[in-house]
Design a protein around this motif. Structure first.
Motif, PDB file in Angstrom:
ATOM      1  N   UNK A 103      -6.669   4.434  10.323  1.00 13.93           N
ATOM      2  CA  UNK A 103      -6.285   5.847  10.326  1.00 13.93           C
ATOM      3  C   UNK A 103      -7.540   6.707  10.497  1.00 13.93           C
ATOM      4  N   UNK A 104      -7.583   7.613  11.485  1.00 10.07           N
ATOM      5  CA  UNK A 104      -8.773   8.460  11.677  1.00 10.07           C
ATOM      6  C   UNK A 104      -8.995   9.369  10.467  1.00 10.07           C
ATOM      7  N   UNK A 110      -4.935  -2.582   2.928  1.00  9.33           N
ATOM      8  CA  UNK A 110      -5.127  -2.520   4.382  1.00  9.33           C
ATOM      9  C   UNK A 110      -6.340  -1.684   4.777  1.00  9.33           C
ATOM     10  N   UNK A 111      -7.092  -1.197   3.790  1.00  8.83           N
ATOM     11  CA  UNK A 111      -8.338  -0.482   4.096  1.00  8.83           C
ATOM     12  C   UNK A 111      -9.504  -1.454   4.244  1.00  8.83           C
ATOM     13  N   UNK A 112      -9.323  -2.684   3.812  1.00  7.09           N
ATOM     14  CA  UNK A 112     -10.411  -3.655   3.815  1.00  7.09           C
ATOM     15  C   UNK A 112     -10.660  -4.186   5.232  1.00  7.09           C
ATOM     16  N   UNK A 131       3.331   4.350   7.521  1.00  2.00           N
ATOM     17  CA  UNK A 131       4.766   4.079   7.595  1.00  2.00           C
ATOM     18  C   UNK A 131       5.196   3.690   9.008  1.00  2.00           C
ATOM     19  N   UNK A 132       4.329   3.987   9.982  1.00  2.00           N
ATOM     20  CA  UNK A 132       4.570   3.564  11.370  1.00  2.00           C
ATOM     21  C   UNK A 132       3.876   2.241  11.685  1.00  2.00           C
ATOM     22  N   UNK A 133       3.274   1.613  10.664  1.00  2.00           N
ATOM     23  CA  UNK A 133       2.668   0.291  10.862  1.00  2.00           C
ATOM     24  C   UNK A 133       1.177   0.286  11.099  1.00  2.00           C
ATOM     25  N   UNK A 156       0.826  -1.209   0.000  1.00  2.00           N
ATOM     26  CA  UNK A 156       0.000   0.000   0.000  1.00  2.00           C
ATOM     27  C   UNK A 156       0.861   1.261   0.000  1.00  2.00           C
ATOM     28  N   UNK A 157       1.903   1.263   0.814  1.00  2.00           N
ATOM     29  CA  UNK A 157       2.777   2.445   0.896  1.00  2.00           C
ATOM     30  C   UNK A 157       3.423   2.716  -0.456  1.00  2.00           C
TER      31      UNK A 157
END
Length: 365
Positions: free
Chosen positions: A182-183, A199-201, A174-176, A137-138
């Motif tokens: 993520x808010x 990782x949004x799923x 990037x911090x895992x 993702x990054x």
């Protein structure tokens, strides 16, 4: 309207066995070696719902048609998948296409079944898979950012909005931190879906335990449950081996076997229901002499769009919906009784479908 859950995890954790049991088929080859599933196998799985049988009986329906989820068995991921190791590129492409993730974690010891990492540790395995998805993702966001910067400088408002979102996502990721954690504001959540981040799923952890632990879990599954609680994810405990045996039995044999294990239902029923909940789906029904049928929509769907799930003409020519709540339908002995008791409502275009609604849509095209 299709909704797909992808079964993911490391090789040899029970993904294909679980898929075979879910679909009651041998569509996926289950074997004690990595990558036995090369292309993602696809199956459609009925969502268990006892309400459908009740409706069918009251409506004297000739057949029952449950709603379904699409389940995909995806090739096992290994360390380095984000760099193309193993079948990494194929894995990442396949998971990008699903709406939610059923992450199978091995929570049992068995010397006859090799573990790709050399030992059993479901928390390490979960972190390994999550890390590979995060890295992919990054890299995707950093590539997108380069193109968006040029467009944003040219005054493209959409590019500016996407760039602002990416700039907000990248530091925590990037911090895992996975994208789903993520808010973000509601509008940003809608934009997030367009980025198709892995990782949004939403994730459901499926703890694959030994037979003796299927009723109450074990120490490994308890640790997974604690991890999932911290993440806001769900967990289900199953024994893929038991589920595979159950899939081969007759309904009567299945009931007897479940009773001998102290279980009320197959673990797969919980997996499917949790997958359904994970996608924030609800069920509405239609019922008549020909069939009683369950239909799937996302929570918050309005009546015309729900009608469109049945047929596009129903949405295009929508007039109104005759709606009876499931409890009223049952309490009044069916549609006619509900009408006579004044429990049937006429709802218009702005009505939001509720879970369990029994609907008849009026339309004109």
């Amino acid at each position: 309207m299709g909704f797909a859950c992808g079964i993911v995890g490391l090789p040899n954790v029970g993904k294909s066995t679980l898929f075979n049991a879910l679909t009651e088929s041998a569509a996926a080859e289950a074997a004690n070696y990595p990558f036995c599933t090369i292309e993602p196998n696809v199956g459609r799985v009925p969502v268990p719902d006892p309400r459908l049988e009740v409706l069918g009986r009251l409506a004297r329906s000739a057949c029952l048609v449950p709603t379904q989820l699409e389940v995909r068995d995806i090739a096992g991921l290994v360390r380095g998948a984000s760099r193309g190791e193993g079948l990494g590129n194929r894995f990442l492409a396949a998971i990008r296409e699903v709406d939610a993730v059923l992450h199978v974690l091995r929570c049992f010891e068995d010397g006859d079944v090799a573990h790709v990492e050399g030992s059993v540790d479901p928390l390490r395995d979960a972190e390994l898979v999550e890390t590979e998805l995060l890295l992919a993702d990054i890299e995707s966001l950093e590539r997108r950012r380069e193109g968006l910067i040029k467009r944003a400088r040219g005054g493209d408002r959409e590019a500016r909005a996407q760039l602002a979102l990416i700039e907000q996502l990248l530091p925590p990721m990037q911090q895992g931190v996975p994208a789903r954690a993520v808010p973000l504001a509601d509008e940003q959540r809608r934009q997030l879906r367009l980025l198709q981040l892995l990782t949004a799923k939403p994730v459901l952890y499926v703890c694959n335990v030994e037979e003796a632990a299927v009723a109450g879990g074990n120490a490994w599954s308890e640790r997974v449950a604690a991890m999932a609680a911290r993440q806001g994810a769900g967990t289900v405990v199953v024994s893929a081996a038991i589920e595979a045996e159950l899939a081969a039995l007759t309904p009567e044999e299945r009931r007897e076997y479940l009773e001998s294990l102290g279980l009320e239902e197959p673990g797969l029923h919980r997996v499917v229901r949790e997958g359904y909940r994970l996608l924030d789906l609800i069920t509405f029904f239609t019922a008549g002499p020909k069939e009683a049928r369950a239909w799937t929509v996302r929570r918050g769907t309005r009546a015309p769009q729900a009608a469109g799930v049945i047929h596009s003409d129903f949405e295009r020519g929508f007039i109104c919906a005759e709606v009876i709540a499931f409890d009223d339908y049952v309490a009044c002995g069916g549609e006619q009784g509900a009408k006579e008791a004044g429990r049937m409502r006429l709802e218009g275009r702005d009505y939001v479908i509720q879970d369990g609604d029994v609907c008849l849509f009026r339309f004109n095209v």
